[in-house]
Design a protein around this motif. Structure first.
Motif, short mmCIF file in Angstrom:
data_model
loop_
_atom_site.label_atom_id
_atom_site.label_comp_id
_atom_site.label_asym_id
_atom_site.label_seq_id
_atom_site.Cartn_x
_atom_site.Cartn_y
_atom_site.Cartn_z
N VAL A 26 82.39 -20.76 3.28
CA VAL A 26 82.84 -22.33 4.00
C VAL A 26 81.62 -22.81 4.41
O VAL A 26 81.22 -22.18 5.44
N ALA A 27 81.02 -24.02 3.91
CA ALA A 27 80.00 -24.57 4.76
C ALA A 27 80.36 -26.13 5.20
O ALA A 27 81.23 -26.66 4.46
N GLU A 28 80.24 -26.23 6.40
CA GLU A 28 80.32 -27.72 7.16
C GLU A 28 80.08 -28.88 6.55
O GLU A 28 80.55 -29.67 6.37
N GLU A 29 78.67 -28.65 5.93
CA GLU A 29 77.70 -29.45 5.33
C GLU A 29 77.78 -29.30 3.88
O GLU A 29 78.69 -29.51 2.86
N ASP A 30 76.75 -28.66 3.31
CA ASP A 30 76.21 -28.57 1.98
C ASP A 30 76.09 -27.13 1.64
O ASP A 30 75.93 -26.25 2.22
N GLY A 31 76.33 -26.95 0.44
CA GLY A 31 76.10 -25.65 -0.31
C GLY A 31 76.70 -24.31 0.37
O GLY A 31 76.48 -23.52 0.91
N ALA A 32 77.98 -24.67 -0.06
CA ALA A 32 78.92 -23.44 0.71
C ALA A 32 78.67 -22.05 -0.17
O ALA A 32 78.44 -21.06 0.76
N GLY A 33 78.54 -21.93 -1.27
CA GLY A 33 78.09 -20.71 -1.94
C GLY A 33 76.73 -20.35 -1.93
O GLY A 33 76.38 -19.28 -1.31
N LEU A 34 76.03 -21.25 -2.09
CA LEU A 34 74.49 -21.03 -1.88
C LEU A 34 73.68 -22.53 -1.88
O LEU A 34 74.10 -23.35 -2.85
N ASN A 66 82.04 -18.93 -7.16
CA ASN A 66 83.54 -19.64 -7.28
C ASN A 66 84.15 -19.42 -5.57
O ASN A 66 83.83 -18.86 -4.82
N ALA A 67 85.13 -20.46 -5.74
CA ALA A 67 86.29 -20.77 -4.50
C ALA A 67 85.56 -20.87 -3.54
O ALA A 67 85.93 -20.33 -2.27
N ASN A 68 84.23 -21.54 -3.56
CA ASN A 68 83.72 -22.03 -2.12
C ASN A 68 83.94 -23.44 -1.76
O ASN A 68 84.16 -24.42 -2.68
N VAL A 69 84.01 -23.81 -0.46
CA VAL A 69 84.27 -25.15 -0.05
C VAL A 69 83.03 -25.72 0.84
O VAL A 69 83.00 -24.88 1.83
N ALA A 70 82.67 -26.76 0.51
CA ALA A 70 81.72 -27.51 1.07
C ALA A 70 82.38 -28.93 1.56
O ALA A 70 82.79 -29.68 0.96
N GLY A 71 81.98 -29.15 3.04
CA GLY A 71 82.23 -30.44 3.51
C GLY A 71 81.56 -31.68 2.74
O GLY A 71 82.35 -32.78 2.88
N LEU A 124 77.21 -24.65 -5.14
CA LEU A 124 75.78 -24.33 -4.80
C LEU A 124 75.00 -25.84 -4.62
O LEU A 124 75.46 -26.71 -5.39
N TRP A 125 73.95 -25.85 -4.09
CA TRP A 125 73.09 -27.03 -3.87
C TRP A 125 71.76 -26.51 -4.22
O TRP A 125 71.35 -25.31 -3.50
N HIS A 126 70.94 -27.15 -4.97
CA HIS A 126 69.50 -26.63 -5.39
C HIS A 126 68.68 -27.84 -5.56
O HIS A 126 68.90 -28.63 -5.90
N LEU A 127 67.40 -27.29 -5.41
CA LEU A 127 66.37 -28.53 -6.00
C LEU A 127 65.64 -27.52 -7.30
O LEU A 127 65.07 -28.71 -7.96
N GLY A 128 65.25 -26.54 -7.46
CA GLY A 128 64.52 -25.80 -8.59
C GLY A 128 65.37 -25.60 -9.73
O GLY A 128 66.49 -26.41 -10.10
N TYR A 129 65.17 -24.71 -10.51
CA TYR A 129 65.53 -24.42 -11.89
C TYR A 129 66.83 -23.65 -11.70
O TYR A 129 66.77 -22.56 -11.16
N LEU A 130 68.10 -23.90 -12.50
CA LEU A 130 69.21 -23.41 -12.40
C LEU A 130 69.58 -22.93 -13.65
O LEU A 130 69.50 -23.72 -14.89
N GLY A 187 83.49 -32.07 -0.61
CA GLY A 187 84.14 -33.25 -0.17
C GLY A 187 83.15 -34.48 -0.64
O GLY A 187 83.80 -35.77 -0.49
N GLY A 188 82.07 -34.26 -0.82
CA GLY A 188 81.21 -35.36 -1.46
C GLY A 188 80.97 -35.24 -2.90
O GLY A 188 82.08 -35.47 -3.78
N PHE A 189 79.66 -35.01 -3.30
CA PHE A 189 79.28 -35.13 -4.76
C PHE A 189 79.21 -33.43 -5.19
O PHE A 189 78.69 -32.74 -4.50
N GLY A 190 79.40 -33.28 -6.48
CA GLY A 190 79.10 -31.94 -7.14
C GLY A 190 80.04 -30.98 -6.70
O GLY A 190 79.50 -29.95 -5.98
N GLY A 191 81.21 -30.78 -7.23
CA GLY A 191 82.02 -29.65 -6.73
C GLY A 191 81.59 -28.29 -7.03
O GLY A 191 81.67 -27.42 -6.50
#
Length: 581
Positions: free
Chosen positions: A437-445, A460-465, A471-477, A491-495
């Protein structure tokens, strides 16, 4: 014991002639003081008397029934000088020994004579003196080197002899006393009663035992001192821990290759090193190495880094079947790995640790390699960033072999936080990043570098506010080989995932995004100039949003340098996604 109780008058006279009465009484004090607390209670004296009487009846039933037979109160009264109903070394024996010669012994005789005459059964009181005589003889036999001056020190004074003579006369039993008083006393090698000063002197720690470079630590009373000595000893290569250790001060740094093994499993009680919430537990110095098996490190504390375990720059640590828990610090509350350090965790638990800055579980500094392998669990840790794991400056993070990073909490990057462009995070071989659980971004990673999810692994099953539930990323996924990003919420973009800049996403070989939810873009959110490839039976399905872009959102480019694109090939598909706008 029968022989002692039924001792004859001649035997008593021999005993009295063997040494002065104070020495005898002092010796016998130890015999009567059953619990060695420095006092003789009525209960202890009665217990001794009943034992003696039971033995006496087998040889002299008549003597036990005699009207003049001594009672426990008579025995007690002879030595309870202060009338406190307690015989102690520091009060009654001082009365016996105060003054000189006959004066002191008259005090004993006066106390005893105030009660009934016990001449026929006087042997009951002094029956155990035969035991003292045998011990004194043993002392003399084992210490033949004593000088004549030492022997003369224990000769009875003339006044004492006369006092004893009068004592025997009052009880009607003086025959043969002159002969018995001629017997020279034996020399004592040591005092029979230790002085208060000697008994309170602290004993030194037993020496560390080393057998073929191995030392065993099993005595809890000396465990901390022995563990510190073993870590610091250059000849010790392996420490085997059989007991728990509670630290009152930091242990020495490990400056060579050292193995620490616990004799019990980390899931059981015992074999723990407890920092007590006061000190760091273990530290590996630069170029030192550590292997630990079955060890539990708990309650470590440091205002800086690595409260449970601190690994200096360039050093290496391997932990298997270990647990590090309930530690608190600034960075890497459980483990801090320095620049270019190497940390390998196998079947190990990093749980319930708290960092006030970064890396609630583990902090890896620039160029370090954090390997979370073979069923390792990193859970219930918390920090501002990187609740479970934090990697900095080209640090590599690998989670593999059915390992789990779960239930961690942070403002950003609750499961894993990778803070460097050009770094890589790999999640492989049935491993899971979940329920963080992340208050802001990238709950899992949360990563500025590349991320690879492979070998039936899941986020799976991670929650970000805010953005990037999974996950939240900039590089190659890369999501490949039946891996999945599923059931995450934002709570915003990119479940499922959120890419904050130009990026490439490859979903291949029966992998996919499924059942993720967000305010916008349920499965994937990618900014302009990004590329998404869905290949070889892979899918984006059943993702749900309250706004637009149920399956995926790729923002159009605002420049002419590169366009955004999405490719779906080789039996892949996008299906069942729902957008409510």
């Amino acid at each position: 014991m029968v022989a002692l109780l039924s001792c004859s008058t001649e035997h008593i006279k021999t005993v009295l002639g063997a040494t002065d009465i104070f020495t005898i009484v002092r010796d016998e004090f130890n015999f009567l003081d059953r619990n060695s607390d420095g006092c003789i209670t009525m209960e202890e004296l009665v217990a001794v008397r009943m034992t003696l009487l039971a033995s006496a009846r087998t040889t002299s039933h008549r003597a036990a029934q005699e009207p003049g037979h001594i009672h426990s109160n008579d025995m007690y009264g002879m030595f309870d000088m202060d009338g406190m109903e307690l015989i102690s070394q520091r009060s009654d024996f001082e009365h016996i020994n105060e003054g000189t010669g006959a004066g002191a012994h008259r005090h004993v005789i006066k106390q005893r004579s105030s009660r009934q005459r016990v001449s026929p059964a006087r042997s009951t009181v002094f029956s155990s003196l035969g035991y003292a005589t045998s011990r004194l003889s043993g002392f003399q036999a084992n210490n033949q080197g004593h000088t004549s001056t030492q022997s003369q020190k224990h000769q009875p004074e003339a006044s004492n002899v006369e006092t004893l003579r009068r004592f025997l006369q009052t009880t009607g039993d003086e025959d043969g006393v002159n002969a018995s008083l001629q017997t020279p006393p034996p020399a004592l090698s040591t005092p029979l009663l230790p002085s208060p000063a000697s008994s309170s002197t602290p004993q030194p720690n037993p020496p560390l035992q080393i057998d073929d470079s191995v030392t065993h630590i099993s005595d809890a009373a000396y465990a901390e001192a022995h563990l510190a000595a073993a870590i610091d000893h250059p000849d010790v290569a392996t420490i085997v821990l059989h007991t728990s250790v509670i630290l009152s001060a930091p242990l020495p740094d490990i400056q060579r290759h050292l193995v620490i093994r616990a004799s019990c499993l980390s899931s059981q009680a015992g074999c723990e090193i407890d920092g007590g919430g006061l000190v760091r537990i273990l530290a590996v110095a630069e170029n030192g190495t550590l292997e630990a098996y079955g060890l539990v490190l708990k309650n470590g504390y440091s205002a800086a880094d690595g409260s449970g375990l601190h690994i200096a720059d360039g050093s290496a640590v391997y932990l298997r079947d270990c647990t590090i828990r309930s530690c608190k610090g600034a960075r890497g509350a459980a483990v801090y790995a320095g620049v270019a350090a190497d940390l390998t965790l196998e079947k190990t638990s990093i749980v319930n640790n708290t960092a006030s800055n970064a890396g609630g579980g583990v902090f890896g500094d620039a160029g370090s390699h954090l390997k979370v392998l073979t069923g390792t669990i990193v859970s219930f840790n918390s920090a501002v960033v990187g609740g479970g794991l934090y990697g900095r400056g080209q640090a590599r993070v690998t989670v593999a072999g059915m390992s789990v990073v779960s239930a961690n909490v942070a403002k950003t990057g609750a499961g894993i936080y990778q803070a460097s462009v050009g770094s890589i995070v790999t999640v492989a071989n049935h491993s899971r990043i979940g329920s963080n659980v992340a208050e802001e971004d990238g709950a899992g990673l949360w990563s500025l570098g590349d991320v690879k999810l492979t070998g039936q692994s899941t986020v799976n099953a991670n929650v970000a506010g805010n953005n990037g539930g999974g996950l939240w990323h900039l590089g190659y996924l890369t999501v490949e080989l039946s891996s999945a990003i599923s059931d995450n919420m934002a709570g915003g973009f990119g479940g499922g995932s959120f890419c904050s800049a130009e990026c490439t996403i490859v979903v291949a070989n029966r992998s996919g995004y499924a059942r993720n939810t967000a305010e916008q873009c349920g499965g994937i959110f990618a900014r302009e100039a990004s590329s998404v490839l869905l290949d070889n039976m892979s899918s984006i399905h059943d993702n749900v949003v309250d706004g637009s872009g149920g399956g995926a959102c790729i923002l159009p480019t605002t420049t002419n340098t590169r366009g955004s694109n999405m490719t779906v090939s080789a039996g892949s598909g996008i299906a069942g996604n729902i957008a409510v706008y």
